[in-house]
Enzyme design. Structure first.
Site: not given
Length: 194
Positions: A18, A30, A49
């Site tokens: 994501h 996030h 990430e």
């Protein structure tokens, strides 16, 4: 994330990723933790990430060849990694809303992109961030920042900002596990600050 990854691997494939925190059309955007972390920085640059785990893979000499998830993470991956294979299985409307591909179609596209990526391994190079590595985390709570700054080597550099510097990227990844535990406890009010 990246558990077990070492230099014996020829490639890394990121499935179900994501976009980083704050990306408007990123589904479930996030970075590492959903509500406790505002932003994450690697050597001063904002990152999600995808960048963190790609840097971990690069530390071990392993290139990222495939990133799947929503359209926003695909954009993020191509901007960071160049001509990496990407598969958008959903189009984000906002953080909690998306247009999805049927599972059978998504699975087929992921399988095809994986085959393409593995068929052109020589086209990819590891994403290497030069050491030393400084992980900066901007927390959403002064209490979490204070709590995680108790971890040896972590220093508080602002009321909600912590930093940790190392030459071993494995320590960065391990630290996120500790951060998740501490941050989750403080945010839930079950720790000493609750």
């Amino acid at each position: 994330m990246a558990q077990g990854l070492d230099g014996t691997f020829q490639a890394a494939c990121f499935v179900g990723y994501h976009a980083r925190a704050g990306v408007p059309d990123g589904v479930l955007n996030h970075t590492w933790m959903g509500k406790e972390i505002q932003n994450v920085y690697l050597n001063g640059d904002l990152c999600g990430e995808t960048r963190l785990v790609a840097a971990c893979a690069g530390f071990h000499g392993v290139p990222v060849v495939l990133v799947t998830g929503d359209e926003a993470v695909g954009d993020e991956a191509r901007e960071l990694l160049g001509d990496v294979e990407t598969v958008a299985v959903k189009k984000g409307i906002d953080k909690f809303s998306a247009e999805l591909l049927p599972p059978s179609v998504a699975q087929g596209r992921i399988r095809e992109a994986t085959e393409r990526a593995l068929g052109r391994l020589s086209d990819f190079t590891p994403y290497v961030v030069p050491a030393p590595y400084t992980l900066g985390v901007e927390w959403n709570s002064t209490a979490i920042a204070a709590a995680v700054s108790l971890v040896p080597g972590v220093k508080q550099v602002g009321t909600r900002h912590t930093e940790f510097t190392t030459d071993d990227f494995a320590q960065i990844m391990a630290l996120f596990g500790i951060f998740a535990t501490i941050g989750g406890q403080v945010a839930c009010g079950s720790g000493p600050y609750g």
